[in-house]
Design a protein around this motif. Structure first.
Motif, PDB file in Angstrom:
ATOM      1  N   PHE A   1      14.529   5.197   4.039  1.00 15.77           N
ATOM      2  CA  PHE A   1      14.202   6.618   3.911  1.00 15.77           C
ATOM      3  C   PHE A   1      14.372   7.162   2.488  1.00 15.77           C
ATOM      4  O   PHE A   1      14.264   8.372   2.279  1.00 15.77           O
ATOM      5  N   THR A   2      14.631   6.284   1.525  1.00 14.07           N
ATOM      6  CA  THR A   2      14.977   6.778   0.189  1.00 14.07           C
ATOM      7  C   THR A   2      13.867   7.617  -0.440  1.00 14.07           C
ATOM      8  O   THR A   2      14.139   8.529  -1.214  1.00 14.07           O
ATOM      9  N   ALA A   3      12.623   7.338  -0.107  1.00 10.64           N
ATOM     10  CA  ALA A   3      11.514   8.093  -0.688  1.00 10.64           C
ATOM     11  C   ALA A   3      11.238   9.404   0.044  1.00 10.64           C
ATOM     12  O   ALA A   3      10.390  10.186  -0.399  1.00 10.64           O
TER      13      ALA A   3
ATOM     14  N   VAL B   1      18.840  -2.330   6.382  1.00 12.82           N
ATOM     15  CA  VAL B   1      17.513  -1.718   6.274  1.00 12.82           C
ATOM     16  C   VAL B   1      17.608  -0.200   6.354  1.00 12.82           C
ATOM     17  O   VAL B   1      16.930   0.529   5.623  1.00 12.82           O
ATOM     18  N   ILE B   2      18.468   0.289   7.220  1.00 13.62           N
ATOM     19  CA  ILE B   2      18.612   1.731   7.422  1.00 13.62           C
ATOM     20  C   ILE B   2      19.008   2.445   6.136  1.00 13.62           C
ATOM     21  O   ILE B   2      18.727   3.628   5.951  1.00 13.62           O
TER      22      ILE B   2
ATOM     23  N   VAL C   1      14.778   9.827  12.819  1.00  9.32           N
ATOM     24  CA  VAL C   1      15.765   9.332  11.856  1.00  9.32           C
ATOM     25  C   VAL C   1      17.173   9.425  12.443  1.00  9.32           C
ATOM     26  O   VAL C   1      18.002   8.513  12.273  1.00  9.32           O
ATOM     27  N   SER C   2      17.476  10.510  13.136  1.00  5.35           N
ATOM     28  CA  SER C   2      18.782  10.658  13.771  1.00  5.35           C
ATOM     29  C   SER C   2      19.041   9.530  14.758  1.00  5.35           C
ATOM     30  O   SER C   2      20.131   8.933  14.787  1.00  5.35           O
ATOM     31  N   ILE C   3      18.049   9.223  15.573  1.00  4.75           N
ATOM     32  CA  ILE C   3      18.193   8.135  16.546  1.00  4.75           C
ATOM     33  C   ILE C   3      18.433   6.809  15.846  1.00  4.75           C
ATOM     34  O   ILE C   3      19.295   6.014  16.258  1.00  4.75           O
ATOM     35  N   ALA C   4      17.680   6.554  14.780  1.00  2.95           N
ATOM     36  CA  ALA C   4      17.843   5.291  14.049  1.00  2.95           C
ATOM     37  C   ALA C   4      19.242   5.171  13.457  1.00  2.95           C
ATOM     38  O   ALA C   4      19.873   4.108  13.515  1.00  2.95           O
ATOM     39  N   TYR C   5      19.743   6.269  12.880  1.00  2.00           N
ATOM     40  CA  TYR C   5      21.086   6.220  12.303  1.00  2.00           C
ATOM     41  C   TYR C   5      22.147   6.023  13.379  1.00  2.00           C
ATOM     42  O   TYR C   5      23.123   5.284  13.179  1.00  2.00           O
ATOM     43  N   LEU C   6      21.997   6.672  14.500  1.00  2.00           N
ATOM     44  CA  LEU C   6      22.994   6.510  15.560  1.00  2.00           C
ATOM     45  C   LEU C   6      22.985   5.079  16.076  1.00  2.00           C
ATOM     46  O   LEU C   6      24.047   4.492  16.315  1.00  2.00           O
ATOM     47  N   ARG C   7      21.805   4.498  16.227  1.00  3.84           N
ATOM     48  CA  ARG C   7      21.726   3.105  16.683  1.00  3.84           C
ATOM     49  C   ARG C   7      22.369   2.166  15.666  1.00  3.84           C
ATOM     50  O   ARG C   7      22.960   1.156  16.034  1.00  3.84           O
ATOM     51  N   ALA C   8      22.277   2.531  14.385  1.00  6.34           N
ATOM     52  CA  ALA C   8      22.862   1.697  13.334  1.00  6.34           C
ATOM     53  C   ALA C   8      24.357   1.950  13.164  1.00  6.34           C
ATOM     54  O   ALA C   8      25.001   1.313  12.330  1.00  6.34           O
ATOM     55  N   GLY C   9      24.915   2.891  13.917  1.00 11.48           N
ATOM     56  CA  GLY C   9      26.348   3.147  13.879  1.00 11.48           C
ATOM     57  C   GLY C   9      26.782   4.191  12.882  1.00 11.48           C
ATOM     58  O   GLY C   9      27.984   4.341  12.633  1.00 11.48           O
ATOM     59  N   ASN C  10      25.840   4.955  12.316  1.00 12.69           N
ATOM     60  CA  ASN C  10      26.183   5.973  11.331  1.00 12.69           C
ATOM     61  C   ASN C  10      26.101   7.346  12.003  1.00 12.69           C
ATOM     62  O   ASN C  10      25.080   8.041  11.933  1.00 12.69           O
ATOM     63  N   LEU C  11      27.192   7.741  12.653  1.00  8.06           N
ATOM     64  CA  LEU C  11      27.213   8.989  13.407  1.00  8.06           C
ATOM     65  C   LEU C  11      27.038  10.193  12.503  1.00  8.06           C
ATOM     66  O   LEU C  11      26.347  11.158  12.868  1.00  8.06           O
TER      67      LEU C  11
ATOM     68  N   GLY D   1       0.795  -1.226   0.000  1.00 10.51           N
ATOM     69  CA  GLY D   1       0.000   0.000   0.000  1.00 10.51           C
ATOM     70  C   GLY D   1       0.822   1.268   0.000  1.00 10.51           C
ATOM     71  O   GLY D   1       0.301   2.353   0.226  1.00 10.51           O
ATOM     72  N   GLY D   2       2.120   1.171  -0.265  1.00  6.00           N
ATOM     73  CA  GLY D   2       2.973   2.361  -0.300  1.00  6.00           C
ATOM     74  C   GLY D   2       3.931   2.386   0.873  1.00  6.00           C
ATOM     75  O   GLY D   2       3.783   1.639   1.833  1.00  6.00           O
ATOM     76  N   SER D   3       4.917   3.268   0.788  1.00  5.54           N
ATOM     77  CA  SER D   3       5.931   3.318   1.838  1.00  5.54           C
ATOM     78  C   SER D   3       5.376   3.957   3.103  1.00  5.54           C
ATOM     79  O   SER D   3       4.455   4.778   3.067  1.00  5.54           O
ATOM     80  N   GLN D   4       5.944   3.590   4.238  1.00  5.60           N
ATOM     81  CA  GLN D   4       5.552   4.166   5.521  1.00  5.60           C
ATOM     82  C   GLN D   4       6.101   5.580   5.663  1.00  5.60           C
ATOM     83  O   GLN D   4       7.063   5.959   5.004  1.00  5.60           O
ATOM     84  N   GLN D   5       5.480   6.348   6.536  1.00  7.82           N
ATOM     85  CA  GLN D   5       6.020   7.657   6.876  1.00  7.82           C
ATOM     86  C   GLN D   5       7.441   7.505   7.425  1.00  7.82           C
ATOM     87  O   GLN D   5       7.775   6.485   8.049  1.00  7.82           O
TER      88      GLN D   5
END
Length: 311
Positions: free
Chosen positions: A79-81, A74-75, A98-108, A44-48
């Protein structure tokens, strides 16, 4: 402004907010749930973007629990869209998820990029502080400001950059954690509003305020608390002791430690002339310490509560 209950959670949540589980049945169930989420995610389309960020965070945690790297990429796709919306500050709460997700994934670098975008929304010319919700600059809401407390704490813990700690302290002192902000809009108090703030309070306890309770009406340099408000902290601590007594909880629990930590702060920070105690339990007097019957009674409540614990 932050409630007494929220402030109390500062000291109760001293441990890191991301705790590894040990119950295998839950991990196994999570693995299946994650696989099903992946199969249905773009139906049904990408999530927010903020939902994608939260989901990415869950998946990163699951990888750690399960000892795998199933969702490490996944990270990089979720967010590509939404990059245009995120980069242009259309939603200052979204960019913080998004900042929190990237930091958790190790992308400072990416975490800092989106945090910096959110920081452009900080202003004191509306409600006295906090962040606007979006680029229209006409509304401030709880979640955006709560996220800034938590994201600042998370980044400070990762980098030890003092600016993040300053931002954390400033945003907490601004007290803008209820929708409507300048005037409480009496709207629904959603569960995520309460939960989002908790890691930030934990980082604040860990890094900033010596674990002492603080009312929103007081700082080390200014005291706007009336006699009623100066009484509140002693009630919080003594009634917590009462709770332990009635519930039969082990006196060696973290709650017992919290009670004794408050009493220690009274003895070390709030102390004045022999046997007298001020309203400041968390920081050295910068001119606002008040020695009144209310501050004395509040300190008494903390000391009695601590005396009821096992030392």
């Amino acid at each position: 402004m932050p409630s007494t209950l929220s402030t109390a959670l500062l000291a109760l949540l001293a441990s890191p907010p991301l705790v590894a589980a040990t119950c295998q049945k839950y991990i196994d169930a999570a693995v299946t749930a994650a696989a099903n989420l992946q199969s249905a995610y773009f139906t049904g389309g990408s999530q927010q973007p903020w939902i994608g960020a939260v989901d990415s965070f869950h998946l990163s945690e699951l990888d750690t629990l399960a000892g795998v790297a199933t969702y490490s990429d996944v990270i990089n796709t979720v967010f590509t869209a939404w990059e245009g919306q995120l980069d242009n500050g259309d939603s200052y709460d979204d960019v913080q998820w998004v900042s929190i997700a990237y930091l958790r994934a190790g992308n400072l670098a990416q975490a800092q990029k989106y945090y910096d975008i959110a920081s452009t929304a900080v202003t004191t010319n509306y409600c006295g502080g906090g962040l606007f919700w979006n680029g229209n600059d006409d509304y401030k809401n709880a979640i955006t400001n709560e996220l800034y407390i938590t994201t600042s704490g998370y980044l400070y813990d990762a980098t030890k950059d003092a600016q993040y700690l300053t931002n954390l302290q400033t945003m907490f002192d601004d007290g803008l954690t209820n929708d409507g902000l300048c005037n409480n809009n009496q709207g629904t108090q959603w569960t995520y509003n309460q939960g989002t703030l908790l890691p930030g309070l934990a980082y604040l306890y860990k890094c900033a305020v010596n674990g002492g309770l603080r009312e929103s009406c007081e700082t080390t340099t200014a005291n706007m608390c009336d006699a009623d408000q100066q009484t509140f902290k002693g009630i919080t601590v003594h009634y917590m002791s009462w709770f332990l007594s009635v519930s039969g909880r082990d006196n060696d629990s973290k709650y017992s430690g919290f009670i004794m930590a408050q009493a220690d702060n009274v003895l070390e920070i709030a102390v004045g002339p022999t046997g007298w105690y001020s309203n400041l339990w968390y920081g050295l007097n910068g001119g606002a310490a008040t020695w009144t019957a209310s501050s004395q009674a509040s300190a008494l409540g903390a000391l009695v509560a601590a005396g009821q614990q096992n030392c």
